[in-house]
Design a protein around this motif. Structure first.
Motif, short mmCIF file in Angstrom:
data_model
loop_
_atom_site.label_atom_id
_atom_site.label_comp_id
_atom_site.label_asym_id
_atom_site.label_seq_id
_atom_site.Cartn_x
_atom_site.Cartn_y
_atom_site.Cartn_z
N MET A 89 6.59 24.58 -8.37
CA MET A 89 6.88 23.50 -9.33
C MET A 89 7.04 22.16 -8.63
SD MET A 89 6.34 24.65 -12.22
CE MET A 89 6.73 23.08 -13.01
N ARG A 90 7.54 22.15 -7.41
CA ARG A 90 7.59 20.88 -6.66
C ARG A 90 6.17 20.35 -6.49
NH1 ARG A 90 11.30 18.28 -3.73
NH2 ARG A 90 12.74 20.05 -3.73
N ALA A 91 5.22 21.24 -6.16
CA ALA A 91 3.82 20.84 -6.00
C ALA A 91 3.25 20.32 -7.32
CB ALA A 91 3.00 22.00 -5.45
N VAL A 92 3.58 20.99 -8.42
CA VAL A 92 3.10 20.57 -9.74
C VAL A 92 3.69 19.22 -10.11
CG1 VAL A 92 3.16 21.12 -12.21
CG2 VAL A 92 2.68 22.94 -10.53
N TRP A 93 5.02 19.10 -10.01
CA TRP A 93 5.70 17.88 -10.45
C TRP A 93 5.40 16.68 -9.55
CZ3 TRP A 93 10.55 21.23 -11.47
CH2 TRP A 93 10.58 21.62 -12.82
N THR A 94 5.01 16.90 -8.31
CA THR A 94 4.69 15.77 -7.42
C THR A 94 3.20 15.47 -7.38
OG1 THR A 94 4.60 17.20 -5.46
CG2 THR A 94 6.73 16.13 -5.96
N GLY A 95 2.40 16.18 -8.18
CA GLY A 95 0.97 15.89 -8.26
C GLY A 95 0.14 16.44 -7.12
N GLN A 96 0.68 17.40 -6.38
CA GLN A 96 -0.10 18.01 -5.29
C GLN A 96 -1.19 18.92 -5.82
OE1 GLN A 96 2.35 19.64 -2.08
NE2 GLN A 96 4.04 18.38 -2.82
N VAL A 97 -1.05 19.35 -7.08
CA VAL A 97 -2.11 20.07 -7.78
C VAL A 97 -2.48 19.23 -8.99
CG1 VAL A 97 -1.43 22.38 -6.98
CG2 VAL A 97 -0.45 21.48 -9.08
N PRO A 98 -3.70 19.42 -9.53
CA PRO A 98 -4.09 18.62 -10.70
C PRO A 98 -3.13 18.82 -11.87
CG PRO A 98 -5.94 19.92 -9.85
CD PRO A 98 -4.72 20.36 -9.11
N GLY B 175 10.19 27.41 -7.21
CA GLY B 175 10.55 26.03 -6.89
C GLY B 175 9.50 25.35 -6.04
N ARG B 176 8.97 26.07 -5.10
CA ARG B 176 7.92 25.50 -4.23
C ARG B 176 6.69 25.13 -5.05
NH1 ARG B 176 4.96 28.91 0.42
NH2 ARG B 176 3.55 27.27 1.11
N GLU C 148 16.46 14.23 -9.47
CA GLU C 148 16.20 15.15 -10.59
C GLU C 148 15.23 16.24 -10.16
OE1 GLU C 148 14.91 12.54 -13.74
OE2 GLU C 148 16.95 12.46 -14.56
N LEU C 149 14.23 15.86 -9.36
CA LEU C 149 13.27 16.85 -8.88
C LEU C 149 13.98 17.92 -8.05
CD1 LEU C 149 10.39 17.91 -8.40
CD2 LEU C 149 10.24 16.33 -6.48
N ASP C 150 14.83 17.51 -7.13
CA ASP C 150 15.55 18.48 -6.29
C ASP C 150 16.45 19.37 -7.13
OD1 ASP C 150 14.36 17.49 -3.98
OD2 ASP C 150 16.02 16.12 -3.56
N ARG C 151 17.14 18.80 -8.12
CA ARG C 151 18.02 19.61 -8.97
C ARG C 151 17.21 20.59 -9.82
NH1 ARG C 151 20.81 14.66 -9.38
NH2 ARG C 151 20.02 14.24 -11.46
N ALA C 152 16.06 20.14 -10.34
CA ALA C 152 15.22 21.02 -11.15
C ALA C 152 14.68 22.17 -10.31
CB ALA C 152 14.07 20.22 -11.78
N VAL C 153 14.18 21.87 -9.13
CA VAL C 153 13.64 22.90 -8.24
C VAL C 153 14.72 23.90 -7.85
CG1 VAL C 153 12.70 23.24 -5.91
CG2 VAL C 153 11.70 21.51 -7.41
N ALA C 154 15.94 23.43 -7.65
CA ALA C 154 17.05 24.31 -7.24
C ALA C 154 17.40 25.34 -8.31
CB ALA C 154 18.27 23.47 -6.89
N LEU C 155 17.02 25.09 -9.55
CA LEU C 155 17.30 26.05 -10.63
C LEU C 155 16.32 27.22 -10.65
CD1 LEU C 155 18.16 23.62 -13.57
CD2 LEU C 155 19.74 24.96 -12.16
N LEU C 156 15.28 27.11 -9.85
CA LEU C 156 14.23 28.12 -9.83
C LEU C 156 14.34 28.98 -8.57
CD1 LEU C 156 11.40 25.69 -10.91
CD2 LEU C 156 12.49 27.41 -12.37
N GLY C 157 13.63 30.07 -8.55
CA GLY C 157 13.56 30.89 -7.35
C GLY C 157 12.80 30.14 -6.26
N PRO C 158 12.86 30.61 -5.02
CA PRO C 158 12.24 29.88 -3.91
C PRO C 158 10.74 29.62 -4.10
CG PRO C 158 13.63 31.65 -3.07
CD PRO C 158 13.58 31.81 -4.56
N LEU C 159 9.97 30.64 -4.46
CA LEU C 159 8.53 30.43 -4.65
C LEU C 159 8.25 29.63 -5.91
CD1 LEU C 159 5.67 30.79 -3.70
CD2 LEU C 159 5.68 33.09 -4.71
#
Length: 128
Positions: A20-29, A17-18, A4-15
């Motif tokens: 939001m991947r950080a947000v959704w995976t907890g790399q940022v608070p 998506g990058r 689901e994460l990969d599919r969600a990120v793919a709907l966004l532009g490259p930056l």
């Protein structure tokens, strides 16, 4: 099929998506500011990150709240990847039906008729 994460990120532009991947995976608070993202991606200019976060907020992917007495905003994910996919899917399905009318509904019905029992079960669980 990807996660689901990969599919969600793919709907966004490259930056987008990058980020939001950080947000959704907890790399940022969970609640963050521009500098939190920039610390993770130091090659990006502050204004680039700020503009991208504003765009994500305008699209409803992020929720933004102004900092009292400051120009800064605090951001958080507006939904999980699954929630984002559900909302995007609903919008796109409505667009397809608006564009193609009953032909689209017939195509959806044919797809549903071809589902395996396991797929039907997962679909029913998604509707709850």
């Amino acid at each position: 099929m990807g996660s689901e994460l990969d599919r969600a990120v793919a709907l966004l532009g490259p930056l987008e998506g990058r980020i939001m991947r950080a947000v959704w995976t907890g790399q940022v608070p969970g609640v963050f500011v521009v500098r939190d993202v920039q610390a993770l991606m130091p090659e990006l200019a502050y204004t680039t990150v700020m503009t991208t976060l504003r765009r994500l907020a305008a699209k409803g992917v992020l929720a933004a709240r102004a900092e009292p007495g400051r120009k800064a905003h605090r951001y958080r994910a507006a939904a999980t990847p699954a929630g984002f996919l559900a909302a995007a899917s609903a919008r796109e399905a409505a667009d397809v039906v608006d564009r193609y009318g009953e032909a689209a509904l017939a195509a959806f019905a044919a797809r549903l008729a071809g589902l395996t029992p396991e797929q039907r079960q997962r679909l029913e669980e998604l509707q709850k």
